[in-house]
Design an enzyme around this catalytic site. Structure first.
Site, PDB file in Angstrom:
ATOM      1  N   CYS A   2      -4.002  10.189  -0.776  1.00 50.52           N
ATOM      2  CA  CYS A   2      -4.614  10.249  -2.208  1.00 50.52           C
ATOM      3  C   CYS A   2      -5.730   9.179  -2.095  1.00 50.52           C
ATOM      4  CB  CYS A   2      -3.432   9.685  -3.144  1.00 50.52           C
ATOM      5  SG  CYS A   2      -2.145  10.779  -2.918  1.00 50.52           S
ATOM      6  N   TRP A  75      -3.208  14.046  -3.287  1.00 49.50           N
ATOM      7  CA  TRP A  75      -2.882  15.138  -2.554  1.00 49.50           C
ATOM      8  C   TRP A  75      -1.499  14.885  -2.539  1.00 49.50           C
ATOM      9  CZ3 TRP A  75      -5.046  19.018   0.441  1.00 49.50           C
ATOM     10  CH2 TRP A  75      -4.274  18.825   1.600  1.00 49.50           C
ATOM     11  N   ASN A 101      -0.438   5.656  -3.233  1.00 52.49           N
ATOM     12  CA  ASN A 101      -0.953   6.714  -2.153  1.00 52.49           C
ATOM     13  C   ASN A 101       0.208   6.403  -1.113  1.00 52.49           C
ATOM     14  OD1 ASN A 101      -2.371   7.794  -0.029  1.00 52.49           O
ATOM     15  ND2 ASN A 101      -3.640   6.227   0.341  1.00 52.49           N
ATOM     16  N   GLY A 102       0.887   7.193  -0.915  1.00 54.23           N
ATOM     17  CA  GLY A 102       1.890   7.103   0.191  1.00 54.23           C
ATOM     18  C   GLY A 102       2.967   7.980   0.139  1.00 54.23           C
ATOM     19  N   GLU A 488      -6.476  28.189  22.185  1.00 49.34           N
ATOM     20  CA  GLU A 488      -7.075  27.400  20.796  1.00 49.34           C
ATOM     21  C   GLU A 488      -8.312  26.640  21.466  1.00 49.34           C
ATOM     22  OE1 GLU A 488      -6.663  26.814  17.967  1.00 49.34           O
ATOM     23  OE2 GLU A 488      -7.260  24.843  17.468  1.00 49.34           O
ATOM     24  N   LYS A 492     -11.801  26.637  19.249  1.00 48.95           N
ATOM     25  CA  LYS A 492     -12.910  25.764  18.782  1.00 48.95           C
ATOM     26  C   LYS A 492     -14.332  25.854  19.370  1.00 48.95           C
ATOM     27  CE  LYS A 492     -10.565  24.519  16.320  1.00 48.95           C
ATOM     28  NZ  LYS A 492      -9.392  24.804  16.033  1.00 48.95           N
ATOM     29  N   GLU A 495     -15.955  28.617  17.535  1.00 48.44           N
ATOM     30  CA  GLU A 495     -16.268  28.565  15.939  1.00 48.44           C
ATOM     31  C   GLU A 495     -17.286  27.611  15.783  1.00 48.44           C
ATOM     32  OE1 GLU A 495     -12.806  28.113  13.630  1.00 48.44           O
ATOM     33  OE2 GLU A 495     -12.110  26.706  14.999  1.00 48.44           O
ATOM     34  N   HIS A 511      -6.592  39.656  36.949  1.00 52.22           N
ATOM     35  CA  HIS A 511      -6.373  40.979  36.542  1.00 52.22           C
ATOM     36  C   HIS A 511      -7.866  41.436  35.645  1.00 52.22           C
ATOM     37  CE1 HIS A 511      -2.456  41.818  37.725  1.00 52.22           C
ATOM     38  NE2 HIS A 511      -2.173  40.277  37.428  1.00 52.22           N
ATOM     39  N   LYS A 610     -13.077  27.523   5.087  1.00 51.36           N
ATOM     40  CA  LYS A 610     -11.691  26.515   5.309  1.00 51.36           C
ATOM     41  C   LYS A 610     -10.794  27.481   5.040  1.00 51.36           C
ATOM     42  CE  LYS A 610      -9.806  23.222   6.708  1.00 51.36           C
ATOM     43  NZ  LYS A 610      -9.625  23.234   8.100  1.00 51.36           N
TER      44      LYS A 610
HETATM   45  C1  F6R Z   1      -9.578  27.622  13.167  1.00 48.69           C
HETATM   46  C2  F6R Z   1      -9.459  27.680  11.802  1.00 48.69           C
HETATM   47  C3  F6R Z   1      -8.897  29.088  11.280  1.00 48.69           C
HETATM   48  C4  F6R Z   1      -7.410  28.872  10.524  1.00 48.69           C
HETATM   49  C5  F6R Z   1      -7.134  30.196   9.809  1.00 48.69           C
HETATM   50  C6  F6R Z   1      -5.788  30.142   9.280  1.00 48.69           C
HETATM   51  O1  F6R Z   1     -10.227  26.358  13.550  1.00 48.69           O
HETATM   52  O2  F6R Z   1      -9.140  26.719  11.019  1.00 48.69           O
HETATM   53  O3  F6R Z   1      -8.693  29.996  12.447  1.00 48.69           O
HETATM   54  O4  F6R Z   1      -6.691  28.370  11.410  1.00 48.69           O
HETATM   55  O5  F6R Z   1      -7.850  30.949   9.192  1.00 48.69           O
HETATM   56  O6  F6R Z   1      -5.794  29.457   8.308  1.00 48.69           O
HETATM   57  P1  F6R Z   1      -4.562  28.597   7.781  1.00 48.69           P
HETATM   58  O7  F6R Z   1      -3.950  27.745   8.659  1.00 48.69           O
HETATM   59  O8  F6R Z   1      -5.070  27.889   6.441  1.00 48.69           O
HETATM   60  O9  F6R Z   1      -3.777  29.674   7.010  1.00 48.69           O
END
Ligand code: F6R
Length: 615
Positions: A2, A75, A101-102, A488, A492, A495, A511, A610
Site C-alpha cells: 500500500c 492494495w 501498509n503490511g 514460460e 516472456k 511478448e 519429433h 494487463k
Molecule cells: C504473460 C501474461 C498473460 C497473463 C494472462 C492471464 O506475461 O501476463 O499471459 O498471464 O493474461 O492473466 P491473469 O493471470 O490475470 O488471469
C-alpha cells in the site's frame, strides 16, 4: 503493498497528501483515504477506488484545511476493497487514527482478545485491530501515544509501516516500520512521511529512511526522535541527500516495472508463504484449504483452469500435486474448457489461477464448473477481484501489484501457493512422509535466498542477451517440472521482444523442432541436476551436432553441460519440485534484456493488456 503519505508542518496538508498518494498509486489502487486535523477535530474521508475517487468524495465530505494529516492508497490483503475496509482506521474512542501498509499475521487472536474486552470492529482489516490494540495499551498502561505504539508493536507478528496520531495531540505523529518501507522528508520545520520519497521530492531532498524495527516520534517545532521498537534505545538519525528523480523512485531505481518486479521476487515469495509455512511447528496453515479439506480429500481429480502465464503455473502444479499428493490433475486453457462441454461432476475440485482475478475466460470457466456442482478454489493476486469473489474458497498470492504487463512475480508466487497446497494435501492424505514434508518446508523457506542468488547472474545474462538479440527464432527446452518453465521462457521472450520463440518438452525435439536447428538458432535448455539430467544432456548433444547455439540453465557447479554448451547460467541447487522457482529467473532476465536492447516497450508491449476482461 500500500502507499502511505503524511504531513506535519505549516502548510495545508490536503494537497500534499493527495498529490503524494497519486504518485504512490503504483503501490496499490483499490481504495484510498485521508485523515486531517483541521484545528478543531479529526476529518476522515475514504472510499473504494482510486485517489481521483477520493478527491471527489472528500470534496463533498470534509473541509480540507489542516496542517497535520495522513493518507493511504490501498492494495487489499485482509478484507475486500470497500469503503469500510479503506484506511485510515479510527480507534473505538474516536481519538486515534492510523494508516498501515503490511500484514498483521496474529490479528485474529489479538482481535478476539480485544472483543473480550468490549472493543467493536467495523471493518475486516488487521489494521483496525492494531489501532484498537494501541488504544487499549495506552489506556491500560497510562502511557503516551509513542510508548503505546511501541508496546503494541511488540505484541504484533507480521510486517508493517504505520503512521498514527491522536486528535487530542495532533502536533505529534508516530511512525514505525518492519518489513515495509517508510521514509521521512525533512523540510524547514516540516516533515513529510511516505512509503518512498516521491511524494516529497519537490519539497525537500533531505530524507531519513527508517530501518526495520525502528519507530519515530515526529513533533511539530521539536523535530524527530528515532528509537528501536524492541529495546527502546535511541538511534542517531542519518539524513540522506537524495539525488534521484520521480520516475526512478516509483520504479524503485529500476528502469522498468518488469525489472523491479523480477527483483521483488525474493520478498514476494516470502510474503506468499508468510504465516502459512510454519517450519518449526512442521505445519502448513491455509484457511481456504483447511476449511474445505473434505472436498479436496474426496476429489476424484483436480482440474486447473487458467490463461497465459497462470496456465504455465498450473502445469507446474500438475507435476507437484500428482507427485506429492497422488491426485490426478488436468490442466486446461480456460478459453477451451468453457466451450467444449467438459465432463464435470460434484466430485471435481477446480482450481482457477489468475493474477488479476479478472480474466474473462477464467471467470466463465469457473461459472461453468460451479453450475455443474464442482467445488471451485481461486488462486489470485488481486484481493476482492471478480474471480476471488466468484470462487467458493481461495488463497491469495500476496505478491503486491504487478504493473509490468509481462507477468513475473505473479508466476513464482502462484507456484509457491500451489506448492503449499499440494504439500498440505499430501500431509492430510499421508502420501508424504513426515521427514520428506519437513525437508520440503525447509527447502521452500530457503527459496527467496536462492532467488536472490540467481538474480546475481544479471550482468552475465545481459552479455548473453547482447549476442543473441538479433536472432529471429528461439527454442526453449525443458523436461518434467521444467517443461512448463520452457513454455514460460518462450512466452516472456515473445511478448516483450516480439521474437518468435517456442517451448517444448526436451524429448519432443526429435519429433519435429529438430528440423529448425542450425547455426543461427539459439536454444535455451533447462538442464538442472535433479530432473532427467542425463536425458537432457543427450538432447544437448543432439543440438550440438546440428550446430545450434546452446544456452544451458544449470545447477551451480555443473561440469557436463558446461563442456557442451556455448553459455551456461547457474542457479542454486534445490529439490526437483522447487526448481521452477529458480530456473524461471534467468529466463525472465534474458527476455527483459533482449527486449530492452531491441528498444521495445517492455512494460507495455504492443497489443497486450494487463487484465484481459474480454474473451
Ligand atoms: C504473460 C501474461 C498473460 C497473463 C494472462 C492471464 O506475461 O501476463 O499471459 O498471464 O493474461 O492473466 P491473469 O493471470 O490475470 O488471469
Amino acid at each position: 503493498m500500500c502507499g502511505i503519505v503524511g504531513y506535519i508542518g505549516p502548510r495545508e496538508a490536503y494537497p500534499i497528501i493527495i498529490e503524494g498518494l497519486k504518485r504512490l498509486e503504483y503501490r496499490g489502487y483499490d481504495s484510498a483515504g485521508i485523515a486531517l486535523f483541521d484545528g478543531n477535530d479529526l476529518k476522515v474521508s475514504k472510499t473504494k477506488g482510486k485517489v481521483a475517487d477520493l478527491e471527489e468524495r472528500s470534496d463533498k465530505e470534509i473541509t480540507k484545511n489542516g496542517s497535520v494529516g495522513i493518507g493511504h492508497t490501498r492494495w487489499a490483503t485482509h478484507g475486500v476493497p470497500n469503503d469500510v475496509n479503506s484506511h485510515p482506521h479510527i480507534s473505538n474512542s474516536g481519538d486515534l487514527v492510523i494508516i498501515h501498509n503490511g500484514i498483521i499475521e496474529n490479528y485474529e487472536s489479538l482481535k478476539k482478545e480485544l472483543i473480550s474486552r468490549g472493543y467493536t470492529f467495523k471493518s475486516d482489516t488487521d489494521t483496525e485491530v492494531l489501532i484498537n490494540l494501541i488504544e487499549d495499551v495506552k489506556k491500560q498502561e497510562k502511557v503516551k501515544l509513542g510508548k503505546a505504539v511501541q508496546i503494541a508493536l511488540n505484541q504484533v507478528i507480521g510486517a508493517y509501516a504505520i503512521a498514527v496520531f491522536d486528535k487530542n495531540k495532533p502536533e505529534e505523529v508516530v511512525i514505525a516500520r518492519l518489513g515495509s518501507p517508510l521514509a521521512v522528508g525533512i523540510g524547514e520545520d516540516e516533515f513529510f512521511i511516505a512509503s518512498d520519497a516521491s511524494p516529497f521530492l519537490e519539497y525537500t531532498k533531505d530524507a531519513i529512511y527508517l530501518e526495520d524495527e525502528e519507530m519515530a516520534i515526529i513533533r511539530f517545532h521539536k523535530g524527530i526522535k528515532i528509537r528501536k521498537i524492541k529495546d527502546d534505545s535511541l538511534v542517531d538519525p542519518y539524513i540522506q541527500k537524495l539525488q534521484i528523480n520521480l520516475e526512478q523512485i516509483e520504479k524503485g531505481g529500476f528502469d522498468h516495472f518488469m525489472l523491479k518486479e523480477i527483483h521483488e521476487q525474493p520478498k514476494a515469495i516470502t510474503d506468499t508463504y508468510r504465516g502459512r509455512l510454519l517450519r518449526k511447528e512442521a505445519i502448513i496453515k491455509m484457511a481456504g484449504v483447511e476449511d474445505n479439506m473434505k472436498k479436496f480429500l474426496n476429489a476424484d481429480r483436480i482440474i486447473i483452469v487458467a490463461c497465459g502465464t497462470s496456465w504455465h503455473a498450473g502445469l507446474v502444479a500438475e507435476y507437484i500435486f500428482e507427485d506429492l499428493a497422488r491426485v490426478p490433475v488436468e490442466v486446461e486453457y480456460a478459453s477451451e474448457f468453457r466451450y467444449r462441454n467438459p465432463v464435470i461432476t460434484e466430485k471435481d475440485v477446480l482450481i482457477a489461477i489468475s493474477q488479476s482475478g479478472e480474466t474473462a475466460d477464467t471467470l466463465a470457466a469457473i461459472k461453468l464448473a460451479k453450475s455443474k456442482g464442482a467445488f471451485v478454489f481461486g488462486v489470485c493476486n488481486v484481493v476482492g477481484s471478480s474471480i476471488a469473489r466468484e470462487t467458493d474458497a481461495g488463497a491469495y498470492t500476496h505478491a503486491g501489484p504487478e504493473i509490468g504487463v509481462a507477468s513475473t512475480k505473479a508466476f513464482t508466487t502462484q507456484i509457491t501457493v500451489l506448492t503449499l497446497m499440494a504439500l498440505r494435501l499430501a500431509r492430510a492424505k499421508g502420501t508424504i512422509s513426515s521427514s520428506d514434508f519437513r525437508h520440503h518446508l525447509l527447502e521452500l523457506e530457503m527459496i527467496p535466498k536462492k532467488v536472490e542468488e540467481s538474480l546475481k547472474s544479471d550482468a552475465h545474462i545481459q552479455a548473453i542477451s547482447d549476442i543473441y538479440k538479433d536472432a529471429s527464432n528461439f527454442l526453449y527446452l525443458g523436461r518434467g517440472y521444467n517443461f512448463p518453465v520452457a513454455l514460460e521462457g518462450a512466452l516472456k521472450l515473445k511478448e516483450i521482444s516480439y521474437i518468435h520463440a517456442e517451448g517444448y518438452p526436451a524429448a519432443e525435439m526429435k519429433h519435429g523442432p529438430i528440423a529448425l536447428i542450425d547455426e543461427n538458432m539459439p536454444i535455451v535448455v533447462i538442464a538442472t541436476k535433479k530432473g532427467h539430467y542425463e536425458k537432457v544432456v543427450s538432447n544437448i548433444q543432439e543440438i550440438k551436432s546440428r550446430k545450434g547455439k546452446i544456452i544451458g540453465i544449470v545447477t551451480e557447479g555443473d561440469v557436463q553441460v558446461k563442456e557442451l554448451a556455448d553459455h551456461v547460467i547457474e542457479v542454486p541447487e534445490t529439490l526437483e519440485s522447487l526448481t521452477p522457482l529458480l530456473t524461471t529467473i534467468p529466463l525472465q532476465l534474458l527476455s527483459y534484456h533482449i527486449a530492452v536492447m531491441l528498444g521495445k516497450n517492455v512494460d507495455q508491449p504492443r497489443n497486450l493488456a494487463k487484465s484481459v476482461t474480454v474473451e
